[in-house]
Design an enzyme around this catalytic site. Sequence first.
Site, short mmCIF file in Angstrom:
data_model
loop_
_atom_site.label_atom_id
_atom_site.label_comp_id
_atom_site.label_asym_id
_atom_site.label_seq_id
_atom_site.Cartn_x
_atom_site.Cartn_y
_atom_site.Cartn_z
N GLY A 3 3.45 66.52 5.40
CA GLY A 3 2.06 66.99 5.48
C GLY A 3 1.74 67.90 4.30
N GLN A 4 0.51 68.39 4.26
CA GLN A 4 0.08 69.28 3.16
C GLN A 4 1.01 70.49 3.05
OE1 GLN A 4 -4.29 69.94 2.28
NE2 GLN A 4 -4.36 69.71 4.48
N VAL A 5 1.23 71.16 4.17
CA VAL A 5 2.06 72.37 4.17
C VAL A 5 3.54 71.99 4.11
CG1 VAL A 5 2.70 74.42 5.50
CG2 VAL A 5 0.31 73.72 5.37
N ALA A 63 1.76 68.49 13.00
CA ALA A 63 0.74 68.73 14.03
C ALA A 63 -0.19 67.54 14.10
CB ALA A 63 -0.07 69.99 13.69
N TYR A 77 2.90 76.92 12.90
CA TYR A 77 1.56 77.20 12.36
C TYR A 77 0.49 76.90 13.39
CZ TYR A 77 4.38 77.32 8.22
OH TYR A 77 5.36 77.66 7.34
N THR A 107 -4.01 77.96 14.24
CA THR A 107 -5.32 77.75 13.61
C THR A 107 -6.37 78.75 14.05
OG1 THR A 107 -7.14 76.15 13.52
CG2 THR A 107 -5.75 76.04 15.44
N TYR A 132 -8.60 70.05 19.97
CA TYR A 132 -7.61 70.46 18.97
C TYR A 132 -7.28 71.96 19.13
CZ TYR A 132 -5.81 71.93 14.37
OH TYR A 132 -5.08 72.50 13.36
N LYS A 166 -3.67 73.61 20.26
CA LYS A 166 -2.94 74.55 19.39
C LYS A 166 -2.72 75.89 20.11
CE LYS A 166 -1.88 73.99 15.61
NZ LYS A 166 -0.62 73.42 15.02
N TRP A 213 -8.59 76.24 7.13
CA TRP A 213 -9.22 75.49 6.04
C TRP A 213 -8.23 75.14 4.93
CZ3 TRP A 213 -14.90 77.44 4.93
CH2 TRP A 213 -15.57 77.61 6.13
N1 LIG Z 1 -5.17 71.68 7.30
C1 LIG Z 1 -5.89 72.63 7.86
O1 LIG Z 1 -7.09 72.78 7.55
C2 LIG Z 1 -5.29 73.57 8.86
C3 LIG Z 1 -6.07 74.63 9.32
C4 LIG Z 1 -5.52 75.49 10.26
C5 LIG Z 1 -4.23 75.28 10.72
N2 LIG Z 1 -3.51 74.22 10.27
C6 LIG Z 1 -2.17 74.02 10.81
O2 LIG Z 1 -1.25 74.07 9.73
C7 LIG Z 1 -0.13 73.21 10.01
C8 LIG Z 1 0.10 72.26 8.85
O3 LIG Z 1 -1.06 71.44 8.72
P1 LIG Z 1 -1.29 70.48 7.46
O4 LIG Z 1 -2.56 70.90 6.83
O5 LIG Z 1 -0.06 70.40 6.63
O6 LIG Z 1 -1.54 69.12 8.24
P2 LIG Z 1 -1.42 67.61 7.73
O7 LIG Z 1 -1.51 67.56 6.25
O8 LIG Z 1 -2.37 66.84 8.56
O9 LIG Z 1 0.08 67.22 8.12
C9 LIG Z 1 0.45 67.06 9.45
C10 LIG Z 1 1.80 66.40 9.48
O10 LIG Z 1 2.15 66.23 10.84
C11 LIG Z 1 2.73 64.96 10.96
N3 LIG Z 1 2.64 64.42 12.31
C12 LIG Z 1 1.54 64.08 13.01
N4 LIG Z 1 1.88 63.55 14.18
C13 LIG Z 1 3.24 63.54 14.24
C14 LIG Z 1 4.18 63.12 15.18
N5 LIG Z 1 3.84 62.54 16.34
N6 LIG Z 1 5.51 63.28 14.90
C15 LIG Z 1 5.89 63.83 13.73
N7 LIG Z 1 5.04 64.23 12.78
C16 LIG Z 1 3.71 64.11 13.04
C17 LIG Z 1 1.95 64.08 10.01
O11 LIG Z 1 2.72 62.95 9.75
P3 LIG Z 1 2.03 61.58 9.26
O12 LIG Z 1 1.83 61.77 7.78
O13 LIG Z 1 3.07 60.56 9.60
O14 LIG Z 1 0.76 61.43 10.02
C18 LIG Z 1 1.81 65.02 8.82
O15 LIG Z 1 2.93 64.91 7.96
C19 LIG Z 1 -0.47 72.52 11.33
O16 LIG Z 1 0.15 73.21 12.38
C20 LIG Z 1 -1.97 72.67 11.45
O17 LIG Z 1 -2.40 72.66 12.80
C21 LIG Z 1 -3.99 73.36 9.34
#
Ligand SMILES: NC(=O)c1ccc[n+]([C@@H]2O[C@H](COP(=O)([O-])OP(=O)(O)OC[C@H]3O[C@@H](n4cnc5c(N)ncnc54)[C@H](OP(=O)(O)O)[C@@H]3O)[C@@H](O)[C@H]2O)c1
Length: 303
Positions: free
Chosen positions: A11-13, A60, A99, A101, A125, A129, A150
């Site tokens: 994922g992004q993080v 997530a 992490y 939100t 969502y 969380k 964000w």
């Molecule tokens: N992005 C935001 O704006 C934001 C804001 C607030 C909090 N957060 C929190 O920050 C954290 C990191 O978010 P991010 O931005 O890195 O999210 P992201 O880019 O959407 O990455 C999420 C990762 O979770 C994986 N995933 C989803 N379902 C899964 C499953 N069933 N089993 C295993 N892996 C799974 C995805 O894999 P696939 O690639 O295979 O789908 C992806 O690699 C999360 O906890 C998120 O809730 C994010």
Amino acid sequence: MTPILLIGCDGQVGWQLQRALSPLGAVTAVDRAQCDLADPVAIRGVIAALKPRIIVNAAAYTAVDRAESEPELAQAINATAPTVMAEAAKPLGALLVHYSTDYVFDGSKPTPYVESDPTCPLSVYGATKRDGEDGILAAGGRALIFRTSWGFGARGQNFVKTILRLAGEGRALRIIDDQVGAPTPAALISDVTGQILAATRRGTEIGDARLYHLTAANPVSWCGFAREILRQAAATPGLEGLPASESVAAIGTVDYPTPARRPMNSRLDCSRLENDFGLDLPDWRPFLSRMLQLLALKKSNGY
Ligand SMILES: NC(=O)c1ccc[n+]([C@@H]2O[C@H](COP(=O)([O-])OP(=O)(O)OC[C@H]3O[C@@H](n4cnc5c(N)ncnc54)[C@H](OP(=O)(O)O)[C@@H]3O)[C@@H](O)[C@H]2O)c1
């Protein structure tokens, strides 16, 4: 070397964490194929096999609008899975990093949210969380939960890429101006995670579960964010030619209905984290500049 398990490494993080965690121990990074968070048996199996000292969960269910129609799956990934991780980490004495939100709040507070403010999610969502946070805290082990907001970065899908795409297609940009929050680079989230874990190696004890707010400085509205993207793109060699930032029209939340409701105030007060670990969280704008330079390079090279 300290065994570290990184879950959700793609994922992004998670992608950025592969880099930020690497000086701290032997990182085993797993993606969905190696550890499906919808499967508690798989989660327990991976943790039992590695016996990590640190577990970092960057995976997530992040499709905020889709979660409204897939609440069970979102609950399994965002609430049950981190709870299972916390329960499996406890007998090992392992530290769980997770992490969460800004969407755990309803956004009605006029000032930035602190960690002790009551949660009141508006969306599936946000509720899942929040349940994940509660599950980790109830497990009673060692944990760090970072609430962020964000997210953006060069890898993965996010608001910056959506704005660049829509602007490149010549679409009129009408963007919400009455929701305010802090754009937060995935690289910052991962670097702060690495810094804090390094502090624990130097003796800062994390003996229980702790909640922290972790965002970049200088919150903005989505419309202000979009305008800054186009303003910076105009100054980035290779990305010129997009519409001017002034072309972004400000609209209200009421003008852009979505399946999931979002908080109007997403601002998180990060002073607890800054004070506890001696950090000054930086502005997001220089990170945006570096992201745009990377995207321009990728565009010009074709790889
Ligand atoms: N992005 C935001 O704006 C934001 C804001 C607030 C909090 N957060 C929190 O920050 C954290 C990191 O978010 P991010 O931005 O890195 O999210 P992201 O880019 O959407 O990455 C999420 C990762 O979770 C994986 N995933 C989803 N379902 C899964 C499953 N069933 N089993 C295993 N892996 C799974 C995805 O894999 P696939 O690639 O295979 O789908 C992806 O690699 C999360 O906890 C998120 O809730 C994010």
